[in-house]
Design a protein around this motif. Structure first.
Motif, PDB file in Angstrom:
ATOM      1  N   GLU A   1       2.057   2.063  -3.629  1.00  0.00           N
ATOM      2  CA  GLU A   1       1.074   2.506  -4.595  1.00  0.00           C
ATOM      3  C   GLU A   1       0.789   3.357  -3.975  1.00  0.00           C
ATOM      4  O   GLU A   1       0.955   4.486  -5.337  1.00  0.00           O
ATOM      5  CB  GLU A   1      -0.134   0.952  -4.772  1.00  0.00           C
ATOM      6  N   ALA A   2       1.097   4.137  -2.813  1.00  0.00           N
ATOM      7  CA  ALA A   2       0.731   5.483  -2.458  1.00  0.00           C
ATOM      8  C   ALA A   2       1.764   6.494  -3.022  1.00  0.00           C
ATOM      9  O   ALA A   2       1.895   7.403  -3.527  1.00  0.00           O
ATOM     10  CB  ALA A   2       0.406   5.393  -1.404  1.00  0.00           C
TER      11      ALA A   2
ATOM     12  N   ALA B   1       0.844  -1.507  -0.372  1.00  0.00           N
ATOM     13  CA  ALA B   1      -0.080  -0.107  -0.057  1.00  0.00           C
ATOM     14  C   ALA B   1       1.380   0.645   0.102  1.00  0.00           C
ATOM     15  O   ALA B   1       0.754   1.979  -0.386  1.00  0.00           O
ATOM     16  CB  ALA B   1      -0.721  -0.032   1.205  1.00  0.00           C
ATOM     17  N   GLU B   2       2.401   1.446   0.388  1.00  0.00           N
ATOM     18  CA  GLU B   2       3.207   2.187   0.867  1.00  0.00           C
ATOM     19  C   GLU B   2       3.933   2.304  -0.977  1.00  0.00           C
ATOM     20  O   GLU B   2       3.723   3.759  -1.472  1.00  0.00           O
ATOM     21  CB  GLU B   2       4.035   2.264   1.257  1.00  0.00           C
TER      22      GLU B   2
ATOM     23  N   ARG C   1       1.032   7.196  -6.877  1.00  0.00           N
ATOM     24  CA  ARG C   1      -0.197   7.727  -6.768  1.00  0.00           C
ATOM     25  C   ARG C   1       0.607   9.312  -6.758  1.00  0.00           C
ATOM     26  O   ARG C   1       0.212  10.113  -7.372  1.00  0.00           O
ATOM     27  CB  ARG C   1      -1.179   7.992  -6.089  1.00  0.00           C
ATOM     28  N   ALA C   2       1.013   9.361  -5.943  1.00  0.00           N
ATOM     29  CA  ALA C   2       2.385  10.649  -5.754  1.00  0.00           C
ATOM     30  C   ALA C   2       3.035  11.480  -6.447  1.00  0.00           C
ATOM     31  O   ALA C   2       3.576  12.306  -6.248  1.00  0.00           O
ATOM     32  CB  ALA C   2       2.748  10.667  -3.639  1.00  0.00           C
TER      33      ALA C   2
END
Length: 326
Positions: free
Chosen positions: A256-257, A253-254, A260-261
């Motif tokens: 993927e975040a 999740a980290e 996205r950023a």
């Protein structure tokens, strides 16, 4: 390469050159999985049950690899394999050990086989090579390998960066080469094995199914995380680099975040490298470690002795074949 006659596995009833080529009863290969089969127990159990058990050399110290090879050989007369990732900084040492110990089957991955095959053929060993594209398969055949392990995007660990599925990739490779093809990725039971043969493969390699065995040497928390996962609970971490299929967790999740950023590539690569399979497999950190597993995790509902898994796979394959014939 010596001509090997196509035979029919007496119990499974499927046409395959692999039993005669490798000296195994069933055309079923246990994948070389770092940490999970970087010890003798799993490879020995699978070999005793008639499949091709595989020691994963990747994370091992050379002296531990020697000990594991000798332990398997002391426990069975059946053939077994050692998987050597050819990009590994210890690959030359691993190959020297395999040669000195007269390992019957080498499985090369993540590198080219040219320059290695002749050496092992001279020792009477067979060389299987892992590929993830038809063009690589053709080159490996030209280099003289005995058979190919063709890994599709469903597989855990390092699937093909192009994300082509096993269904398409295996069929494409079978059409491109003449040597035996072993299908890998997304196969967890006899129906999957039968499907691989329908594509023209002559064997199947299973990783996640053998990961979920008593003999797989990973932390219990790792096994429980895989056992709890469904078919949609894996993700590819590191697309655009060297992607890894793993169970979704806080680490994925980290990543993927960060994607996205729009995190800078250098920082993104550092983030991916900051966690490891070892964190999950040895330490049991299933939140932050790389819990590598294939999409077939959703097809596995139990943790069994490897011999029982082998017996079940053979029975399921026979049942699937009979269903199709009927």
């Amino acid at each position: 390469m010596q001509e090997v006659t196509m035979g029919e596995n007496a119990e499974m009833g499927l046409p395959s050159r692999l039993p005669a080529l490798l000296g195994i009863r069933h055309p079923i290969v246990q994948a070389g999985m770092s940490w999970a089969s970087s010890s003798p127990a799993l490879a020995l159990a699978v070999a005793r049950a008639g499949g091709l058990g595989t020691i994963a050399a990747g994370p091992m110290r050379p002296e531990d690899l020697v000990a594991a090879i000798r332990a398997v050989r002391a426990g069975t007369d059946a053939p077994f394999a050692v998987n050597v990732p050819l990009y590994n900084k210890r690959a030359a040492a691993f190959l020297d050990i395999a040669a000195a110990e007269r390992v019957p089957v080498l499985i090369g991955s993540q590198g080219g086989p040219r320059g290695h095959v002749e050496r092992f053929h001279a020792l009477g060993a067979k060389w299987l090579h892992v590929v993830a594209a038809p063009e690589h398969a053709v080159k490996a055949e030209a280099a003289g390998v005995d058979a190919l392990v063709v890994v599709g995007a469903e597989a855990g660990g390092h699937p093909p960066p192009n994300e082509v599925s096993t269904l398409v990739l295996v069929r494409a490779v079978v059409r491109a080469v003449t040597i035996p093809v072993i299908a890998a990725g997304g196969i967890a039971d006899g129906a999957g094995i039968c499907a691989a043969f329908a594509l023209g493969a002559e064997g199947a390699q299973l990783g996640t199914r053998f990961l979920m065995t008593k003999e797989a040497s990973v932390h219990e928390a790792y096994k429980q995380a895989v056992l709890a996962a469904g078919v949609g609970d894996t993700t590819l971490v590191g697309r655009g680099a060297l992607p890894i299929r793993q169970i979704r967790n806080a680490f994925s999740a980290e990543v993927e975040a960060a994607e996205r950023a729009g995190m800078a590539r250098e920082d993104w690569l550092a983030l991916i490298a900051s966690r490891s399979l070892k964190d999950a497999a040895l330490s049991g950190d299933v939140a932050q470690g790389k819990v590598e597993a294939g999409q077939s995790c959703g097809l596995v509902q139990d943790i069994l002795p490897a011999a029982e898994v082998m017996a079940r796979l053979v029975a399921e394959t026979v049942a699937a074949r009979r269903r199709l014939v009927a």
